[in-house]
Design a protein around this motif. Sequence first.
Motif, PDB file in Angstrom:
ATOM      1  N   GLY A 182     -25.267 -19.131  33.364  1.00 45.55           N
ATOM      2  CA  GLY A 182     -25.129 -18.652  31.977  1.00 45.55           C
ATOM      3  C   GLY A 182     -26.071 -19.355  31.015  1.00 45.55           C
ATOM      4  N   THR A 192     -31.151 -13.435  40.002  1.00 37.30           N
ATOM      5  CA  THR A 192     -30.515 -12.579  38.994  1.00 37.30           C
ATOM      6  C   THR A 192     -31.430 -11.404  38.647  1.00 37.30           C
ATOM      7  OG1 THR A 192     -29.386 -14.496  38.101  1.00 37.30           O
ATOM      8  CG2 THR A 192     -29.478 -12.552  36.683  1.00 37.30           C
ATOM      9  N   CYS A 206     -33.405  -5.208  26.686  1.00 37.79           N
ATOM     10  CA  CYS A 206     -33.033  -6.008  25.514  1.00 37.79           C
ATOM     11  C   CYS A 206     -33.013  -7.474  25.955  1.00 37.79           C
ATOM     12  CB  CYS A 206     -31.658  -5.563  25.005  1.00 37.79           C
ATOM     13  SG  CYS A 206     -31.147  -6.509  23.575  1.00 37.79           S
ATOM     14  N   GLY A 207     -33.920  -8.267  25.373  1.00 34.85           N
ATOM     15  CA  GLY A 207     -34.141  -9.639  25.861  1.00 34.85           C
ATOM     16  C   GLY A 207     -35.353  -9.650  26.778  1.00 34.85           C
ATOM     17  N   THR A 239     -38.406 -10.574  26.538  1.00 35.28           N
ATOM     18  CA  THR A 239     -39.314 -11.720  26.634  1.00 35.28           C
ATOM     19  C   THR A 239     -38.657 -12.943  27.264  1.00 35.28           C
ATOM     20  OG1 THR A 239     -38.668 -12.295  24.388  1.00 35.28           O
ATOM     21  CG2 THR A 239     -40.721 -11.049  24.645  1.00 35.28           C
ATOM     22  N   ASP A 258     -36.554 -15.153  30.316  1.00 30.94           N
ATOM     23  CA  ASP A 258     -36.926 -15.456  31.697  1.00 30.94           C
ATOM     24  C   ASP A 258     -36.540 -14.307  32.616  1.00 30.94           C
ATOM     25  OD1 ASP A 258     -38.115 -17.272  33.455  1.00 30.94           O
ATOM     26  OD2 ASP A 258     -36.156 -17.925  34.201  1.00 30.94           O
ATOM     27  N   ALA A 295     -36.732  -7.624  21.554  1.00 26.19           N
ATOM     28  CA  ALA A 295     -36.390  -9.043  21.321  1.00 26.19           C
ATOM     29  C   ALA A 295     -36.712  -9.295  19.850  1.00 26.19           C
ATOM     30  CB  ALA A 295     -37.184  -9.964  22.227  1.00 26.19           C
ATOM     31  N   ASP A 318     -38.727 -12.180  18.525  1.00 24.57           N
ATOM     32  CA  ASP A 318     -40.021 -12.826  18.253  1.00 24.57           C
ATOM     33  C   ASP A 318     -41.179 -11.885  18.621  1.00 24.57           C
ATOM     34  OD1 ASP A 318     -41.224 -16.004  18.194  1.00 24.57           O
ATOM     35  OD2 ASP A 318     -42.472 -14.433  19.070  1.00 24.57           O
ATOM     36  N   ARG A 320     -44.166 -13.161  21.009  1.00 22.11           N
ATOM     37  CA  ARG A 320     -43.834 -13.178  22.445  1.00 22.11           C
ATOM     38  C   ARG A 320     -43.776 -11.755  23.011  1.00 22.11           C
ATOM     39  NH1 ARG A 320     -40.342 -17.931  21.557  1.00 22.11           N
ATOM     40  NH2 ARG A 320     -38.528 -16.598  21.354  1.00 22.11           N
ATOM     41  N   ALA A 323     -30.200 -10.349  26.916  1.00 18.61           N
ATOM     42  CA  ALA A 323     -30.478 -11.203  25.750  1.00 18.61           C
ATOM     43  C   ALA A 323     -29.482 -12.365  25.744  1.00 18.61           C
ATOM     44  CB  ALA A 323     -30.352 -10.390  24.470  1.00 18.61           C
ATOM     45  N   SER A 324     -29.950 -13.502  25.235  1.00 21.43           N
ATOM     46  CA  SER A 324     -29.082 -14.692  25.204  1.00 21.43           C
ATOM     47  C   SER A 324     -28.287 -14.695  23.908  1.00 21.43           C
ATOM     48  CB  SER A 324     -29.932 -15.950  25.327  1.00 21.43           C
ATOM     49  OG  SER A 324     -30.997 -15.901  24.412  1.00 21.43           O
ATOM     50  N   GLY A 374     -25.750  -9.966  30.527  1.00 19.46           N
ATOM     51  CA  GLY A 374     -25.486 -11.130  29.663  1.00 19.46           C
ATOM     52  C   GLY A 374     -24.227 -11.871  30.069  1.00 19.46           C
ATOM     53  N   PRO A 385     -22.044 -14.781  27.828  1.00 24.17           N
ATOM     54  CA  PRO A 385     -21.112 -13.669  27.711  1.00 24.17           C
ATOM     55  C   PRO A 385     -21.853 -12.330  27.586  1.00 24.17           C
ATOM     56  CG  PRO A 385     -20.944 -15.214  25.827  1.00 24.17           C
ATOM     57  CD  PRO A 385     -22.040 -15.689  26.673  1.00 24.17           C
ATOM     58  N   GLY A 437     -26.537  -8.352  37.289  1.00 24.16           N
ATOM     59  CA  GLY A 437     -26.731  -9.683  37.870  1.00 24.16           C
ATOM     60  C   GLY A 437     -25.522 -10.177  38.633  1.00 24.16           C
ATOM     61  N   PHE A 491     -21.755 -14.320  40.310  1.00 22.52           N
ATOM     62  CA  PHE A 491     -23.029 -14.242  39.590  1.00 22.52           C
ATOM     63  C   PHE A 491     -24.182 -14.477  40.572  1.00 22.52           C
ATOM     64  CE2 PHE A 491     -19.919 -15.721  36.473  1.00 22.52           C
ATOM     65  CZ  PHE A 491     -20.029 -14.692  35.553  1.00 22.52           C
TER      66      PHE A 491
HETATM   67  P1  NDP Z   1     -33.780 -16.532  27.804  1.00 22.53           P
HETATM   68  O1  NDP Z   1     -33.355 -17.510  26.771  1.00 22.53           O
HETATM   69  O2  NDP Z   1     -34.909 -16.889  28.701  1.00 22.53           O
HETATM   70  O3  NDP Z   1     -34.145 -15.138  27.097  1.00 22.53           O
HETATM   71  C1  NDP Z   1     -33.315 -14.536  26.178  1.00 22.53           C
HETATM   72  C2  NDP Z   1     -33.978 -13.286  25.625  1.00 22.53           C
HETATM   73  O4  NDP Z   1     -33.087 -12.694  24.679  1.00 22.53           O
HETATM   74  C3  NDP Z   1     -35.271 -13.529  24.863  1.00 22.53           C
HETATM   75  O5  NDP Z   1     -36.122 -12.421  25.059  1.00 22.53           O
HETATM   76  C4  NDP Z   1     -34.814 -13.587  23.410  1.00 22.53           C
HETATM   77  O6  NDP Z   1     -35.925 -13.323  22.555  1.00 22.53           O
HETATM   78  C5  NDP Z   1     -33.774 -12.468  23.442  1.00 22.53           C
HETATM   79  N1  NDP Z   1     -32.770 -12.486  22.382  1.00 22.53           N
HETATM   80  C6  NDP Z   1     -31.957 -13.497  22.020  1.00 22.53           C
HETATM   81  N2  NDP Z   1     -31.134 -13.110  21.032  1.00 22.53           N
HETATM   82  C7  NDP Z   1     -31.433 -11.811  20.774  1.00 22.53           C
HETATM   83  C8  NDP Z   1     -30.945 -10.852  19.852  1.00 22.53           C
HETATM   84  N3  NDP Z   1     -29.992 -11.161  18.991  1.00 22.53           N
HETATM   85  N4  NDP Z   1     -31.486  -9.602  19.863  1.00 22.53           N
HETATM   86  C9  NDP Z   1     -32.469  -9.277  20.721  1.00 22.53           C
HETATM   87  N5  NDP Z   1     -32.977 -10.151  21.630  1.00 22.53           N
HETATM   88  C10 NDP Z   1     -32.472 -11.401  21.634  1.00 22.53           C
HETATM   89  O7  NDP Z   1     -32.450 -16.181  28.643  1.00 22.53           O
HETATM   90  P2  NDP Z   1     -32.264 -15.857  30.202  1.00 22.53           P
HETATM   91  O8  NDP Z   1     -33.255 -14.839  30.591  1.00 22.53           O
HETATM   92  O9  NDP Z   1     -32.181 -17.120  30.977  1.00 22.53           O
HETATM   93  O10 NDP Z   1     -30.763 -15.250  30.209  1.00 22.53           O
HETATM   94  C11 NDP Z   1     -30.481 -13.998  29.607  1.00 22.53           C
HETATM   95  C12 NDP Z   1     -28.990 -13.640  29.721  1.00 22.53           C
HETATM   96  O11 NDP Z   1     -28.607 -13.581  31.101  1.00 22.53           O
HETATM   97  C13 NDP Z   1     -28.020 -14.658  29.078  1.00 22.53           C
HETATM   98  O12 NDP Z   1     -26.921 -13.976  28.494  1.00 22.53           O
HETATM   99  C14 NDP Z   1     -27.524 -15.459  30.272  1.00 22.53           C
HETATM  100  O13 NDP Z   1     -26.277 -16.076  30.039  1.00 22.53           O
HETATM  101  C15 NDP Z   1     -27.429 -14.371  31.323  1.00 22.53           C
HETATM  102  N6  NDP Z   1     -27.494 -14.878  32.698  1.00 22.53           N
HETATM  103  C16 NDP Z   1     -26.813 -14.173  33.674  1.00 22.53           C
HETATM  104  C17 NDP Z   1     -26.855 -14.599  34.988  1.00 22.53           C
HETATM  105  C18 NDP Z   1     -26.142 -13.877  36.088  1.00 22.53           C
HETATM  106  O14 NDP Z   1     -26.067 -14.426  37.204  1.00 22.53           O
HETATM  107  N7  NDP Z   1     -25.638 -12.665  35.869  1.00 22.53           N
HETATM  108  C19 NDP Z   1     -27.615 -15.784  35.381  1.00 22.53           C
HETATM  109  C20 NDP Z   1     -28.311 -16.426  34.296  1.00 22.53           C
HETATM  110  C21 NDP Z   1     -28.247 -15.969  33.008  1.00 22.53           C
HETATM  111  P3  NDP Z   1     -35.898 -13.681  20.971  1.00 22.53           P
HETATM  112  O15 NDP Z   1     -35.324 -15.067  20.856  1.00 22.53           O
HETATM  113  O16 NDP Z   1     -37.328 -13.550  20.555  1.00 22.53           O
HETATM  114  O17 NDP Z   1     -35.030 -12.648  20.346  1.00 22.53           O
END
Ligand code: NDP
Length: 339
Positions: free
Chosen positions: A100, A134, A161-162, A164, A166, A188, A190, A193, A223-224, A246, A248, A266, A292
């Motif tokens: 997470g 994932t 959504c998200g 950019t 990882d 996203a 930013d 990015r 998205a995080s 995501g 959560p 995932g 997960f």
């Molecule tokens: P990163 O921090 O690497 O990336 C998060 C992305 O979300 C970025 O592109 C960020 O860009 C974007 N973002 C954040 N807030 C918003 C918003 N309000 N609106 C639009 N975009 C947004 O995260 P990870 O790739 O590591 O993880 C992503 C999700 O996956 C998380 O919820 C994590 O908990 C979940 N996860 C699930 C796993 C599983 O096994 N199912 C394993 C690991 C993670 P910007 O900041 O520019 O908006």
Amino acid sequence: MFGLIGHLTSLEHAQVVARDLGYAEYADQGLDFWCSAPPVIVEDLKVTSITGQVIEGRYVESCFLPEMLATNRMKAATRKIINAMAHAQKNGINITALGGFSSIILERFNLDQLGRIRNIKLEFERFTTGNTHTAYIICRQVEQAAPKLGIDLSKATVAVCGATGDIGSAVCRWLNGRLDVAEILLIARDRQRLQNLQAELGRGKIMALDEALPQADIVVWVASMPQGVEIDPEVLKKPCLLIDGGYPKNMATKFQSPGVHVLSGGIVEHALDIDWKIMKIVNMNVPGRQLFACFAESMLLEFESIYTNFSWGRNQITLDKMDMIGRMSIKHGFKPLML
Ligand code: NDP
């Protein structure tokens, strides 16, 4: 031995779980208490591969809660993750997945620059974000679920959504290089990015969420966000496949609209039962078999005796590494969760 560092999705969730597990003294406590609670090893586990190989592992609860980020308690949030990592290492775990928000916090606050936690020198090669597996699983979910709903990928618009992030950037690479979808929408906050990703892919339309949703046949949510967003089902195409990876969840809405199909992203299902409590706690439908994909990555690395941080840093997940973890996943009996 493999390890899993996890956390619960909200203070309310943590209080319910504490009560269920018999930690009455934790159950009535507020956020301040969780900010000061130490990491705990909640379970010892055994996992059997379909090859017959058996491995042992441990689940470490970091006591991090997403509200710590939402209320600006960054110091508490970072302490939770780094203490949980030190605890995993001290307890002899060779390869631990950072579930997470754990890896997100590690990255956002450059915690990998920290050398020592009290008397422990952190060995970062003992940890993996689990994001390669994932991303691979989410891509297979797109690939396998879409045709079942009559969505032809070669004509489909896929919004990420998200994008950019990882996981998001790896999904975009796969959509671009392996699936040949008609259109990719990149979402996203930013802009720089987003433009870098668009340049890397050589395609993709940068778009706000509101603008993208009515155009998408498939939405991948990675998205995080500490809290999910509400979505009006009326604006979505029918059929529409929503894959929420995501944790959560990114989507707060519970859909009951015909034509709108939601899949937990995932998530893998193992061929054999795993005797553990933890997946019941995080509300998996089949807690003995579903987990997960990031957690499964540390199991796969343990099965294969690969003791390195297989997934690390940000936006470095290649298609080759996704193929590699995918082969291990199939070999040891994991499958992507389906509709
Ligand atoms: P990163 O921090 O690497 O990336 C998060 C992305 O979300 C970025 O592109 C960020 O860009 C974007 N973002 C954040 N807030 C918003 C918003 N309000 N609106 C639009 N975009 C947004 O995260 P990870 O790739 O590591 O993880 C992503 C999700 O996956 C998380 O919820 C994590 O908990 C979940 N996860 C699930 C796993 C599983 O096994 N199912 C394993 C690991 C993670 P910007 O900041 O520019 O908006």
